[in-house]
Design a protein around this motif. Sequence first.
Motif, PDB file in Angstrom:
ATOM      1  N   ALA A 229     -88.333   8.329 -18.336  1.00 15.61           N
ATOM      2  CA  ALA A 229     -89.759   8.289 -17.958  1.00 15.61           C
ATOM      3  C   ALA A 229     -89.933   8.120 -16.451  1.00 15.61           C
ATOM      4  CB  ALA A 229     -90.451   7.156 -18.708  1.00 15.61           C
ATOM      5  N   GLY A 230     -88.838   8.103 -15.712  1.00 11.37           N
ATOM      6  CA  GLY A 230     -88.923   8.008 -14.257  1.00 11.37           C
ATOM      7  C   GLY A 230     -89.338   6.639 -13.748  1.00 11.37           C
TER       8      GLY A 230
ATOM      9  N   ARG B  32     -97.933   3.840 -17.039  1.00 12.20           N
ATOM     10  CA  ARG B  32     -98.662   5.115 -16.875  1.00 12.20           C
ATOM     11  C   ARG B  32    -100.105   4.852 -16.460  1.00 12.20           C
ATOM     12  NH1 ARG B  32     -96.179   7.005 -21.860  1.00 12.20           N
ATOM     13  NH2 ARG B  32     -94.247   7.936 -21.126  1.00 12.20           N
TER      14      ARG B  32
ATOM     15  N   CYS C 148     -95.480   5.583 -13.580  1.00 12.50           N
ATOM     16  CA  CYS C 148     -94.439   6.457 -14.145  1.00 12.50           C
ATOM     17  C   CYS C 148     -95.109   7.685 -14.752  1.00 12.50           C
ATOM     18  CB  CYS C 148     -93.564   5.728 -15.151  1.00 12.50           C
ATOM     19  SG  CYS C 148     -94.277   5.537 -16.766  1.00 12.50           S
ATOM     20  N   GLN C 149     -94.256   8.653 -15.111  1.00 12.05           N
ATOM     21  CA  GLN C 149     -94.811   9.916 -15.622  1.00 12.05           C
ATOM     22  C   GLN C 149     -95.390   9.706 -17.014  1.00 12.05           C
ATOM     23  OE1 GLN C 149     -91.005  11.632 -15.807  1.00 12.05           O
ATOM     24  NE2 GLN C 149     -90.666  11.276 -13.642  1.00 12.05           N
TER      25      GLN C 149
END
Length: 451
Positions: free
Chosen positions: A369-370, A445, A450-451
């Motif tokens: 998920a970065g 998010r 994060c993405q």
Amino acid sequence: MKPSTQPTKKPDFADPPGPKASGKSKPKLSAADAADHYQDFDYSNFFSGAGEDPFCMLEPMDEWWSYAHPAGYYQFELPLQTAPGPVVNLHETLHNKDLRGLVNFASYNYLGLSYREEVIEAAVEATRKYGLGASGSPILSGTLDLHEQLATELARFKQKDCALLFPTGYSANVGTISGLMRPGDTVICDQFSHASIVDGIILSKAKCRFFRHNNVEDLEKKLTKAKGKKLVIVEGVYSMDGDLPPLPEIVEVCRRHGARTMIDEAHSTFVFGKNGRGVAEHFGLEDEIDIHFGTFSKSLGGIGGFVVGSFKLINYLKGFARSRVFSCALPPGVTGGLIKALEIAQAEPELRKKLWDNVDYAHKLLHQAGVDVGNSQSQVIPIMVRDDWRIFYMGTEMLNEGVYLNPIAYPAVGKHRSRFRMSVSAAHTAEQLERGTDAILRVLRRNGLCQ
Ligand SMILES: Cc1ncc(COP(=O)(O)O)c(C=O)c1O
């Protein structure tokens, strides 16, 4: 003379008008407005003030607190209502509500031993036999045969001559460092060293020098300039970052400069190394390091600290480690439980294997998920936020999403280095890891992290 109550940096108390100390009437502000006005402040603004009254900072801090706390600042001391297992219930004090079934990534119970049935049985049995407390300093009446047994078994596990037990890990660092180093000597430690290391150095009155985190070149510069006897201290796993020191290079540079070495393996004992003896074992450098430190409060799930080393070192510290000499010995119940926990940690290497499977899985879920986890290489995983106020709002969001994580902000880490610290345990199931990380990702998010 009237004492001054000026904080180091003065809060803008004029706008909004005149907040009063808690308990007195205060203007009503929304949480967001209060945060807008008070988020430039933290504990550092109230550390010291001019004047003659030791209480001079209480009133200014209370004024700040009366806005900061209801606005969500301070997410700590949420009472757990269950054992610190993989899923917990707790009382959320800000909104005064009970939360149930949270996936727990906040406890250090890396092997899930604190609540193992055999450990509890051993603790109960020892309490029945010896009572609640040891009722004395270990050097006077406080030493029980149980303490001797724990120290002997620990020394055997760590393959050293002797072990010395302390009431806490904190006091083991403080007592060992201040017991050994003297004014005119130099202690050099990593800039991210735990407070107990720093406090031990302060108490010793030796010179304290910090080298940049994991930077061997900078360590060498500090060693070149150091006066007196030299001790270099590193951690096996850095407690807020989860990364490891470049131990081979550190040991080599210390050897060239004639410095003694100490490693704090609070978070790495029973986690790293083929036999779980820690990061020194992981790098094959156990004999090259002079002082090995550990705690009972992490992987073994109890409380207490220890140092292992040569007979001469331990014998010397028995006389000079004042945090041990002048403090009560470990309680019998804890000691009995620890003997059993130590036995299980050695007899069940599969626990460590399970822990590492979980660590790898948690890293993978976050990586996909970065999520920024710094340089973590271990079960201690920082989730970087770098916003010293938002971290607390996000802490509440995490709880509402069903996951318990501790926000870490100044002074535990530097300013603008705030993060959540995620601790993975062997006790987590794959489903709990997924549910917990899903909850974390939802919050990240929403906050654009994060993405
Ligand atoms: C690196 C390190 N050293 C020492 C300590 C102190 O140990 P204890 O909490 O067992 O007193 C801690 C505690 O978190 C730690 O992280």
